[in-house]
Design an enzyme around this catalytic site. Sequence first.
Site, PDB file in Angstrom:
ATOM      1  N   ASP A 173       0.874  -1.168   0.000  1.00 50.33           N
ATOM      2  CA  ASP A 173       0.000   0.000   0.000  1.00 50.33           C
ATOM      3  C   ASP A 173       0.917   1.226   0.000  1.00 50.33           C
ATOM      4  OD1 ASP A 173      -2.168   1.764   0.374  1.00 50.33           O
ATOM      5  OD2 ASP A 173      -1.957   1.634   2.555  1.00 50.33           O
ATOM      6  N   GLY A 174       0.343   2.392  -0.262  1.00 44.35           N
ATOM      7  CA  GLY A 174       1.142   3.614  -0.260  1.00 44.35           C
ATOM      8  C   GLY A 174       1.176   4.296   1.099  1.00 44.35           C
TER       9      GLY A 174
END
Length: 269
Positions: free
Chosen positions: A133-134
């Site tokens: 995920d970011g």
Amino acid sequence: MTPFTIAVSSCALFRQENGETALGVAYPLVKALTMVNQRLSEMDPAIEESFKIVLIPTNMDHSKESIENYNLKIEIACEKPILKHLEEFKPILFLSTNAQNVREAISAGYGAATMFQQDYDEHSDEELRVAFDGDGVLFSDESEKVTAKKGLEAFFQNERDNEGTSLPLGPLRMFFKALVHLQKGPKKSPIRTYLVTSRGTTSPGIRALKTLQENNLEINEAFFLGGAHKGPVLKAINPHIFFDDQMTHVDGALQNRVIGAHVPYGVRN
């Protein structure tokens, strides 16, 4: 080259099944890391070991016997408090099914994630696939704080205003940097990385890519889902592990027989 250390708890690498010790949810990743060691060593004999895997005993169950049975090249640490282990080995990543140990590791500044024993689909033996995920994982939770405090519209405005400004890096930056570093050598790298984020392709996505670019961090594939469910994309990728700071997305991975790991970092946690 000094190897990158990965610390894995015995409760993640093994599990009890009908009174017997069986391989646990961390095994596909450990197997893939071992494959990377072998492949990179074959390409460059000067590289003896890219990843050093250390087993952290959560109880002295049957760890040594299990490692011998499964022919795993892993160092076993002695029993001591978890932070003492991490101070000694300085891993770039710590994985465990013990959520409290993982939270302690994150609070002390280590990259760490909680894994969940489950059934999962078979993985590639040809390459290591890692999905991130970011926000709250590769990046800091700076933007998530805006969402939590002022709402989604404020988040979009914030990203438009700061489109040209890269985000600070997040808790799994050292593990990601290690993967990127190891990809630079061979012509055909046995490592593949993925960004799977709820950010869209406009200013939020542009800012994410700028952050990677300014830190010289190349990602193989990026999926900007604009709030859509991550599970179907993750099932198609079938990574050896997927990291997210929100349990909603981790659960979405688990429901699709993908190994999801929770990073308890930032405002979401």
